[in-house]
Design an enzyme around this catalytic site. Sequence first.
Site, short mmCIF file in Angstrom:
data_model
loop_
_atom_site.label_atom_id
_atom_site.label_comp_id
_atom_site.label_asym_id
_atom_site.label_seq_id
_atom_site.Cartn_x
_atom_site.Cartn_y
_atom_site.Cartn_z
N LYS A 84 0.84 -1.21 0.00
CA LYS A 84 0.00 0.00 0.00
C LYS A 84 0.87 1.26 0.00
O LYS A 84 0.63 2.19 -0.75
CB LYS A 84 -0.92 0.02 1.23
N ARG A 123 -9.88 0.84 8.37
CA ARG A 123 -9.39 -0.50 8.69
C ARG A 123 -10.43 -1.31 9.45
O ARG A 123 -10.20 -2.44 9.79
CB ARG A 123 -8.17 -0.35 9.58
N ARG A 140 11.91 -5.62 5.51
CA ARG A 140 11.67 -4.22 5.14
C ARG A 140 12.57 -3.30 5.96
O ARG A 140 12.85 -3.55 7.12
CB ARG A 140 10.22 -3.84 5.41
N ARG A 165 11.19 -1.35 11.58
CA ARG A 165 10.06 -1.04 12.44
C ARG A 165 9.91 -2.12 13.52
O ARG A 165 10.09 -3.31 13.23
CB ARG A 165 8.76 -1.00 11.61
N ARG A 222 -0.34 -9.15 13.37
CA ARG A 222 -0.92 -8.14 12.45
C ARG A 222 -1.75 -8.82 11.37
O ARG A 222 -2.79 -8.30 10.96
CB ARG A 222 0.21 -7.31 11.83
#
Length: 208
Positions: A15, A88, A122, A155, A166
């Site tokens: 996204k 969400r 990431r 992160r 998640r």
Amino acid sequence: MKSVIVLLGPPGSGKGTQGEMLSEKLGYVRLSTGDMLREAVRNGTELGKKAKTYMDSGALVPNDLIIGLMKEKIAQAEGGVILDGFPRTVEQADALDQQLQVDLALNLDVPDEELINRLTKRRSCPDCNAVYHLIYNPPKTESVCDKCGAKLYQRDDDKEETVANRLKVYRENTMPLIGYYEKKGVLVTIKGVGSIDDIYAQVEKAVQ
Ligand code: AP5
């Protein structure tokens, strides 16, 4: 051209990556709730203090905190908007509906195995929010943001155990929005696997 675009999709589906490319190309404002919350945590604001515990465990921040924040940001935005990470929950989607009409809900469909691989490798920029991947999309210089030169970081919620939660939270709370926007006739699902540029070509087509 669609001017209110919601980006749907599980954590790590792309996204942010696709939303940023689209925002640069169309000159639309990209509003990312995740980026806003991380900035609030870094700055130690009241919102940041309240949000941190939820974010660290991979849970959703309570609706009342998010809806108020986004209402204000959307009201301030001029021209087209790309909503990345909002809504969400069905409650957030209902609140958004009361403020404006969504033209397109773009759903990026990516299998879990690929999501885990993307998230755990990431690296993110704390200053300009650019995202990289150690293998698929590495920065030109190791650990340094191509765009602003800041030192990249991992992160806290990209650690493997939090990623699993998640994905569970996504399935329980956010997946129902696929049916929600399908019923409204604005849903387009794109297979989010393949090169970033190939996926972007499909994203652009959907926006026309
Ligand atoms: P948020 O920051 O929104 O996290 P997310 O939805 O989990 O999404 P991500 O940012 O992890 O992934 P992405 O889909 O943007 O993928 P990306 O482009 O980075 O939210 C974080 C937290 O904030 C939530 O857990 C919650 O606590 C809270 N929150 C936020 N919004 C909320 C709301 N509305 N309500 C309540 N709480 C809220 O790509 C991922 C990686 O893959 C990158 O490394 C990238 O380089 C790579 N990649 C991208 N595309 C490809 C490709 N095609 N091939 C290979 N690699 C790729």
